[in-house]
Design an enzyme around this catalytic site. Structure first.
Site, PDB file in Angstrom:
ATOM      1  N   ASP A 145      37.413  38.593  41.310  1.00 38.79           N
ATOM      2  CA  ASP A 145      38.527  37.666  41.176  1.00 38.79           C
ATOM      3  C   ASP A 145      39.108  37.753  39.765  1.00 38.79           C
ATOM      4  OD1 ASP A 145      38.054  36.749  43.729  1.00 38.79           O
ATOM      5  OD2 ASP A 145      36.898  35.005  43.087  1.00 38.79           O
ATOM      6  N   LYS A 146      40.354  37.416  39.647  1.00 37.65           N
ATOM      7  CA  LYS A 146      41.047  37.455  38.351  1.00 37.65           C
ATOM      8  C   LYS A 146      40.242  36.759  37.263  1.00 37.65           C
ATOM      9  CE  LYS A 146      45.265  35.523  36.211  1.00 37.65           C
ATOM     10  NZ  LYS A 146      44.705  34.284  35.649  1.00 37.65           N
TER      11      LYS A 146
END
Length: 330
Positions: A145-146
């Site tokens: 995830d970012k």
């Protein structure tokens, strides 16, 4: 080669149906598209009601109405290389292992067309980067995830892509792949070591979220966890080491939240626990505010080299923002 055509979809509402917002009707009928995506299609003039273009997602549509939707085929532009920093842990002719900082998007998508890990890899690796993953995902065999930091491996050619993809598809059941994450959560799970088995699927209420669903629905998801430490007083928080047996989107975040122990700083799955921050010391609250993300770090990555068969294993130090929070918790 003939270019792929845009997709046309239609539906006719039941005659006796009560008037309802257009975007709600579309979201229910086409649950493979997010409501936000459908609203964009409406505003772009790609939705018609009884032959007339409708541009207001909130417009009420009556029973018996025919709705036609045109879904444009994605015109994916090839990402361009950008000479931006990369923390390279290991690199050879077949693959590259990166220590990804929080905040870095892995591959281009709507709203993140440049500045991604893929853009940086293209500049770093050049023509050697594998394209099997698609023009917008060259060499990518897994993702973070970012706002999750830590280790990620990327293939540089087809042989490596196929070999690594097979290991990630197996999710370590054969012992070839190892992935471990450090997760800082609210409360202390009981038992302090165990396995969470709960199927996951896209939420029906919020297409941006993943939700636990009943057995027989969604996709199998298995997370093993162990309490590593109890930072802070009164067992307000716990540091867990999590190992994945499957690799679903947001898996650790959803599983731990489902058990009542969401990640500190998680704005999507931990919102109901914001009041627990009042139990932290002032320095710990400030460190949590500075973290500004979910407290999740991909600390360990191990796999077999796809060409040589050699076992490779890497560890990533806890990033500074995560470390400051642990120190402030005491």
């Amino acid at each position: 080669m003939t270019p792929e055509a845009d997709e046309a979809r239609s539906l006719v509402l039941d005659e006796g149906a009560a008037p309802e917002r257009l975007d709600r009707v579309l979201a229910r009928a086409f649950d493979d598209l997010s409501r936000a995506r459908l609203q964009v299609l409406v505003r772009d003039g790609l939705v018609q009601c009884d032959g007339s273009v409708v541009r207001d997602p909130a417009r009420k549509v009556a029973g018996g109405s025919r709705i036609d939707v045109c879904i444009p085929v994605p015109r994916a532009a090839e990402p361009q290389g950008e000479a931006l920093p990369l923390t390279v842990v290991h690199e050879d002719e077949d693959l590259i292992v990166i220590d990804k900082p929080a905040g870095l998007v892995v591959h281009p998508a709507a709203g993140h067309e440049d500045g991604t890990l893929v853009n940086r890899l293209i500049a770093h690796c050049g023509v050697s980067l594998s394209g099997i993953g698609g023009v917008r995902r060259p060499g990518i065999v897994h993702r973070l995830d970012k706002d999750t930091s830590g280790l990620l491996v990327v293939a540089k050619n087809d042989l490596a892509h196929q070999g690594l993809s097979a290991q990630f598809a197996d999710h370590g059941r054969s012992g070839a792949l190892e992935r471990a994450y450090l997760a800082l959560v609210w409360g202390v799970p009981e038992p302090r070591a165990g396995t969470i088995r709960a199927n996951l699927a896209r939420s029906r209420h919020n297409r941006e979220k993943i939700a636990v669903v009943r057995e027989g629905e969604g996709r199998e998801a298995i997370t093993h966890y162990r309490v590593e430490a109890l930072p802070g007083a009164d067992s307000v928080t716990a540091l867990l080491r999590c190992r994945l047996e499957t690799g679903r989107t947001h898996q650790i975040r959803v599983h731990l939240s489902h058990r009542g122990h969401p990640l500190l700083g998680d704005p999507v799955y931990g919102g109901a626990f914001k009041t627990k921050a009042a139990r932290l010391t002032d320095p710990a609250r400030a460190a949590l505010q500075d973290l500004g993300r979910q407290a999740l770090h991909a600390v360990e990555l191990g796999f077999l080299h796809p060409r040589s068969g050699e076992r490779l294993r890497f560890e990533s130090p806890i990033p500074e923002d995560f470390s400051r929070l642990l120190e402030a918790l005491g």
